[in-house]
Design an enzyme around this catalytic site. Sequence first.
Site, PDB file in Angstrom:
ATOM      1  N   LYS A 163       0.837  -1.205   0.000  1.00  0.00           N
ATOM      2  CA  LYS A 163       0.000   0.000   0.000  1.00  0.00           C
ATOM      3  C   LYS A 163       0.869   1.252   0.000  1.00  0.00           C
ATOM      4  O   LYS A 163       0.619   2.199  -0.754  1.00  0.00           O
ATOM      5  CB  LYS A 163      -0.944   0.000   1.200  1.00  0.00           C
ATOM      6  CG  LYS A 163      -2.074  -0.992   1.052  1.00  0.00           C
ATOM      7  CD  LYS A 163      -2.985  -0.976   2.265  1.00  0.00           C
ATOM      8  CE  LYS A 163      -4.154  -1.922   2.075  1.00  0.00           C
ATOM      9  NZ  LYS A 163      -5.099  -1.889   3.195  1.00  0.00           N
TER      10      LYS A 163
ATOM     11  N   GLY B 249      -0.371  -5.379   9.963  1.00  0.00           N
ATOM     12  CA  GLY B 249       0.913  -5.002   9.398  1.00  0.00           C
ATOM     13  C   GLY B 249       1.037  -3.495   9.343  1.00  0.00           C
ATOM     14  O   GLY B 249       0.057  -2.786   9.101  1.00  0.00           O
TER      15      GLY B 249
ATOM     16  N   SER C 201      -0.786   0.169   6.069  1.00  0.00           N
ATOM     17  CA  SER C 201      -1.242  -0.731   7.122  1.00  0.00           C
ATOM     18  C   SER C 201      -2.292  -1.674   6.560  1.00  0.00           C
ATOM     19  O   SER C 201      -3.057  -1.297   5.676  1.00  0.00           O
ATOM     20  CB  SER C 201      -1.837   0.098   8.269  1.00  0.00           C
ATOM     21  OG  SER C 201      -2.195  -0.721   9.352  1.00  0.00           O
ATOM     22  N   ASP C 202      -2.301  -2.899   7.054  1.00  0.00           N
ATOM     23  CA  ASP C 202      -3.335  -3.851   6.667  1.00  0.00           C
ATOM     24  C   ASP C 202      -3.510  -4.874   7.779  1.00  0.00           C
ATOM     25  O   ASP C 202      -2.590  -5.119   8.557  1.00  0.00           O
ATOM     26  CB  ASP C 202      -2.995  -4.553   5.356  1.00  0.00           C
ATOM     27  CG  ASP C 202      -4.247  -5.102   4.694  1.00  0.00           C
ATOM     28  OD1 ASP C 202      -4.938  -4.315   4.013  1.00  0.00           O
ATOM     29  OD2 ASP C 202      -4.554  -6.290   4.865  1.00  0.00           O
ATOM     30  N   GLN C 203      -4.701  -5.467   7.831  1.00  0.00           N
ATOM     31  CA  GLN C 203      -5.029  -6.355   8.939  1.00  0.00           C
ATOM     32  C   GLN C 203      -5.699  -7.631   8.436  1.00  0.00           C
ATOM     33  O   GLN C 203      -6.460  -7.598   7.479  1.00  0.00           O
ATOM     34  CB  GLN C 203      -5.987  -5.632   9.886  1.00  0.00           C
ATOM     35  CG  GLN C 203      -6.360  -6.412  11.122  1.00  0.00           C
ATOM     36  CD  GLN C 203      -7.280  -5.596  12.004  1.00  0.00           C
ATOM     37  OE1 GLN C 203      -8.459  -5.457  11.716  1.00  0.00           O
ATOM     38  NE2 GLN C 203      -6.727  -5.037  13.075  1.00  0.00           N
TER      39      GLN C 203
END
Length: 193
Positions: A52, A105, A68-70
Amino acid sequence: MTRLVLASGSRWRRQLLDRLELPYAWASPDIDETPHPRESPQALVHRLALGKATTLAGEYPEHLIIGSDQVCLFEGEVLGKPGDMATARANLRRFSGRHVRFLTGIALIDTAHARHWVDHERYDVVFRELSDTQIERYVEKERPLDSAGSFRMEGLGITLFERLEGRDPNTLIGLPLIRLCEMLRDAGLDPLG
């Protein structure tokens, strides 16, 4: 000049970043979030968070870009966003009375110096026993179709839990601020000046 960029269209992540009182821009990157075959959950959130931020690097030279990622982990399965009401209800039925882990993340790219940091934070949730009626009411009220785990911690999601366990509760919303502040300081930007 604003040299900080959030690579996210999420209003929840923007609200979290607002807490640091740093000027920033934001843009919504478009990346494929499909897990790769045999990719570990940690590798997945690292790749997505960094992806991203990297997607916006060409548009923002001389910037610090946050990605950010989840993902949600349950019984060895990686779960992303439910996408529809039936999947959200089914997820919450499965989670009722159970322990669920979330990995978020976090990446920071320094485009001015061609360097980056990437990490993840873990956050665990213990769901209370939920009735079908409670699940139905919750999903109808919040419509958490774009949230990993089928709930929104920043809203009525808090009513679903028995216990929360982790270093930074912001991790569950999608932007681990404690780890982000460490990365920003490493990059030379201290929120406390």
